[in-house]
Scaffold this motif. Structure first.
Motif, PDB file in Angstrom:
ATOM      1  N   LEU A  63       2.374  -4.119   3.810  1.00  0.00           N
ATOM      2  CA  LEU A  63       3.598  -3.339   3.615  1.00  0.00           C
ATOM      3  C   LEU A  63       3.202  -1.924   3.244  1.00  0.00           C
ATOM      4  N   ARG A  64       3.511  -0.986   4.118  1.00  0.00           N
ATOM      5  CA  ARG A  64       3.282   0.414   3.772  1.00  0.00           C
ATOM      6  C   ARG A  64       4.579   0.896   3.138  1.00  0.00           C
ATOM      7  N   VAL A  65       4.481   1.303   1.860  1.00  0.00           N
ATOM      8  CA  VAL A  65       5.678   1.534   1.045  1.00  0.00           C
ATOM      9  C   VAL A  65       5.624   2.886   0.355  1.00  0.00           C
ATOM     10  N   HIS A  66       6.787   3.282  -0.167  1.00  0.00           N
ATOM     11  CA  HIS A  66       6.793   4.296  -1.217  1.00  0.00           C
ATOM     12  C   HIS A  66       7.128   3.593  -2.522  1.00  0.00           C
ATOM     13  N   GLN A  67       6.190   3.622  -3.460  1.00  0.00           N
ATOM     14  CA  GLN A  67       6.367   2.985  -4.761  1.00  0.00           C
ATOM     15  C   GLN A  67       7.010   3.970  -5.727  1.00  0.00           C
ATOM     16  N   GLU A  68       8.186   3.609  -6.242  1.00  0.00           N
ATOM     17  CA  GLU A  68       8.774   4.391  -7.341  1.00  0.00           C
ATOM     18  C   GLU A  68       8.005   4.064  -8.610  1.00  0.00           C
ATOM     19  N   GLY A  69       7.501   5.072  -9.300  1.00  0.00           N
ATOM     20  CA  GLY A  69       6.833   4.844 -10.587  1.00  0.00           C
ATOM     21  C   GLY A  69       5.560   4.043 -10.440  1.00  0.00           C
ATOM     22  N   VAL A  70       5.533   2.869 -11.055  1.00  0.00           N
ATOM     23  CA  VAL A  70       4.304   2.073 -11.122  1.00  0.00           C
ATOM     24  C   VAL A  70       4.533   0.694 -10.515  1.00  0.00           C
ATOM     25  N   ALA A  71       3.468   0.136  -9.930  1.00  0.00           N
ATOM     26  CA  ALA A  71       3.592  -1.193  -9.321  1.00  0.00           C
ATOM     27  C   ALA A  71       3.303  -2.306 -10.323  1.00  0.00           C
ATOM     28  N   CYS A  72       2.453  -2.030 -11.317  1.00  0.00           N
ATOM     29  CA  CYS A  72       1.947  -3.110 -12.180  1.00  0.00           C
ATOM     30  C   CYS A  72       2.802  -3.291 -13.426  1.00  0.00           C
ATOM     31  N   HIS A  73       2.992  -4.551 -13.816  1.00  0.00           N
ATOM     32  CA  HIS A  73       3.794  -4.843 -15.010  1.00  0.00           C
ATOM     33  C   HIS A  73       3.129  -4.343 -16.291  1.00  0.00           C
ATOM     34  N   THR A  74       1.848  -3.948 -16.202  1.00  0.00           N
ATOM     35  CA  THR A  74       1.167  -3.371 -17.367  1.00  0.00           C
ATOM     36  C   THR A  74       1.467  -1.878 -17.512  1.00  0.00           C
ATOM     37  N   GLY A  75       2.215  -1.318 -16.558  1.00  0.00           N
ATOM     38  CA  GLY A  75       2.542   0.100 -16.599  1.00  0.00           C
ATOM     39  C   GLY A  75       1.572   0.971 -15.833  1.00  0.00           C
ATOM     40  N   GLN A 131       0.855  -1.194   0.000  1.00  0.00           N
ATOM     41  CA  GLN A 131       0.000   0.000   0.000  1.00  0.00           C
ATOM     42  C   GLN A 131       0.892   1.245   0.000  1.00  0.00           C
ATOM     43  N   GLN A 132       0.617   2.183  -0.885  1.00  0.00           N
ATOM     44  CA  GLN A 132       1.347   3.455  -0.865  1.00  0.00           C
ATOM     45  C   GLN A 132       1.075   4.134   0.480  1.00  0.00           C
ATOM     46  N   HIS A 133       2.137   4.470   1.213  1.00  0.00           N
ATOM     47  CA  HIS A 133       1.973   4.856   2.625  1.00  0.00           C
ATOM     48  C   HIS A 133       1.211   6.157   2.811  1.00  0.00           C
ATOM     49  N   ASP A 134       1.309   7.095   1.871  1.00  0.00           N
ATOM     50  CA  ASP A 134       0.688   8.403   2.105  1.00  0.00           C
ATOM     51  C   ASP A 134      -0.683   8.548   1.443  1.00  0.00           C
ATOM     52  N   THR A 135      -0.881   7.927   0.293  1.00  0.00           N
ATOM     53  CA  THR A 135      -2.176   8.064  -0.389  1.00  0.00           C
ATOM     54  C   THR A 135      -3.154   6.965   0.002  1.00  0.00           C
ATOM     55  N   GLY A 136      -2.643   5.847   0.539  1.00  0.00           N
ATOM     56  CA  GLY A 136      -3.513   4.734   0.907  1.00  0.00           C
ATOM     57  C   GLY A 136      -3.841   3.801  -0.244  1.00  0.00           C
ATOM     58  N   LEU A 167      10.330   0.376   1.861  1.00  0.00           N
ATOM     59  CA  LEU A 167       9.482   0.020   3.003  1.00  0.00           C
ATOM     60  C   LEU A 167       9.419   1.138   4.035  1.00  0.00           C
ATOM     61  N   HIS A 168       8.197   1.562   4.353  1.00  0.00           N
ATOM     62  CA  HIS A 168       8.006   2.478   5.477  1.00  0.00           C
ATOM     63  C   HIS A 168       7.682   1.689   6.733  1.00  0.00           C
ATOM     64  N   GLU A 169       6.769   0.734   6.605  1.00  0.00           N
ATOM     65  CA  GLU A 169       6.397  -0.060   7.769  1.00  0.00           C
ATOM     66  C   GLU A 169       5.814  -1.394   7.333  1.00  0.00           C
ATOM     67  N   MET A 170       6.175  -2.451   8.059  1.00  0.00           N
ATOM     68  CA  MET A 170       5.583  -3.766   7.851  1.00  0.00           C
ATOM     69  C   MET A 170       4.655  -4.061   9.023  1.00  0.00           C
ATOM     70  N   LEU A 171       3.427  -4.476   8.694  1.00  0.00           N
ATOM     71  CA  LEU A 171       2.469  -4.832   9.736  1.00  0.00           C
ATOM     72  C   LEU A 171       2.046  -6.284   9.576  1.00  0.00           C
ATOM     73  N   VAL A 172       1.804  -6.943  10.701  1.00  0.00           N
ATOM     74  CA  VAL A 172       1.387  -8.343  10.737  1.00  0.00           C
ATOM     75  C   VAL A 172      -0.056  -8.364  11.229  1.00  0.00           C
ATOM     76  N   ASP A 173      -0.911  -9.161  10.583  1.00  0.00           N
ATOM     77  CA  ASP A 173      -2.318  -9.133  10.996  1.00  0.00           C
ATOM     78  C   ASP A 173      -2.554  -9.974  12.253  1.00  0.00           C
ATOM     79  N   CYS A 174      -3.808  -9.956  12.731  1.00  0.00           N
ATOM     80  CA  CYS A 174      -4.138 -10.521  14.038  1.00  0.00           C
ATOM     81  C   CYS A 174      -3.774 -11.995  14.163  1.00  0.00           C
ATOM     82  N   ASP A 175      -3.959 -12.749  13.098  1.00  0.00           N
ATOM     83  CA  ASP A 175      -3.615 -14.175  13.191  1.00  0.00           C
ATOM     84  C   ASP A 175      -2.327 -14.529  12.464  1.00  0.00           C
TER      85      ASP A 175
END
Lengths: 136, 136
Positions: free
Chosen positions: B91-103, B27-32, B77-85
């Protein structure tokens, strides 16, 4: 036209795994908060799209899991998105109350910091208030 | 103290599946914005926490997948969180450019609407610009 035919394009785009399941991420639609991740089978996808209330598949109970049926903490579907290779769903929802069985808004409340895990969210309600005497 | 010892509390909280993997939501850390979902094994978790650059496990290539190594579209990586179980990571991250291989910025660009799938995001760069002649 049956509900199955209505949702055929969506179902065709989803690559269910060997167990017939696909992971589904629930995100609060307006705040962007990631609430939880659970699994859906084909019937759960159809029910969710039809009723607009989120229904997962419980791997432990081996059956449909209508989120909030016991606790009242329902998820109303705003939009379902399918990822590029069809193996993950993103559910943009409105979460009534809390998503986590611990009474926290989100299941992601433990952060990795300084080599350990730190709780970064407090329960808003008690599990007893959600589930009565036993968690089920 | 070794890196393994440093991250022991986090690793102990994660319930890796029968294949030694855990799903990780980026997840992009600032925009959600939810960018993608992929898988991590134990080594990928350790490398990500150590280098603060996100490293997944590629199930198709059966090896560590340092996001952006080929395309330049790294995730910090800004922060890694583990869920309840303990069976999902956020992963709260800063993504450079684009995440998807489709652009596209996010892999979740197809929305279920009116019984079909509608593309709700355009490519920002071409796959050729990301990967050269072939997508790999």
């Amino acid at each position: 036209m049956s509900e199955h035919a209505t949702h055929a394009a969506v179902l065709d785009a989803i690559r269910f795994d060997a167990n017939g399941l696909v992971p589904a991420i629930a995100q609060q639609h307006d705040t962007g908060e990631v609430l939880m991740m659970a699994w859906m089978n084909r019937d759960a996808v159809i029910e969710t799209l039809t009723t607009r209330r989120v229904c997962y598949y419980s791997r432990s109970r081996k059956g449909l899991w209508r989120k909030g049926e016991t606790s009242g903490q329902t998820q109303h579907l705003h939009e379902m998105l399918v990822d590029c290779d069809g193996d993950t769903l993103l559910l943009r929802v409105h979460q009534e109350g809390v998503a986590c069985h611990t009474g926290r808004r989100t299941c992601f409340f433990r952060a990795a910091r300084d080599g350990g895990l730190v709780e970064v969210a407090e329960p808003l309600v008690s599990p007893e208030a959600l589930y009565g005497h036993s968690h089920g």
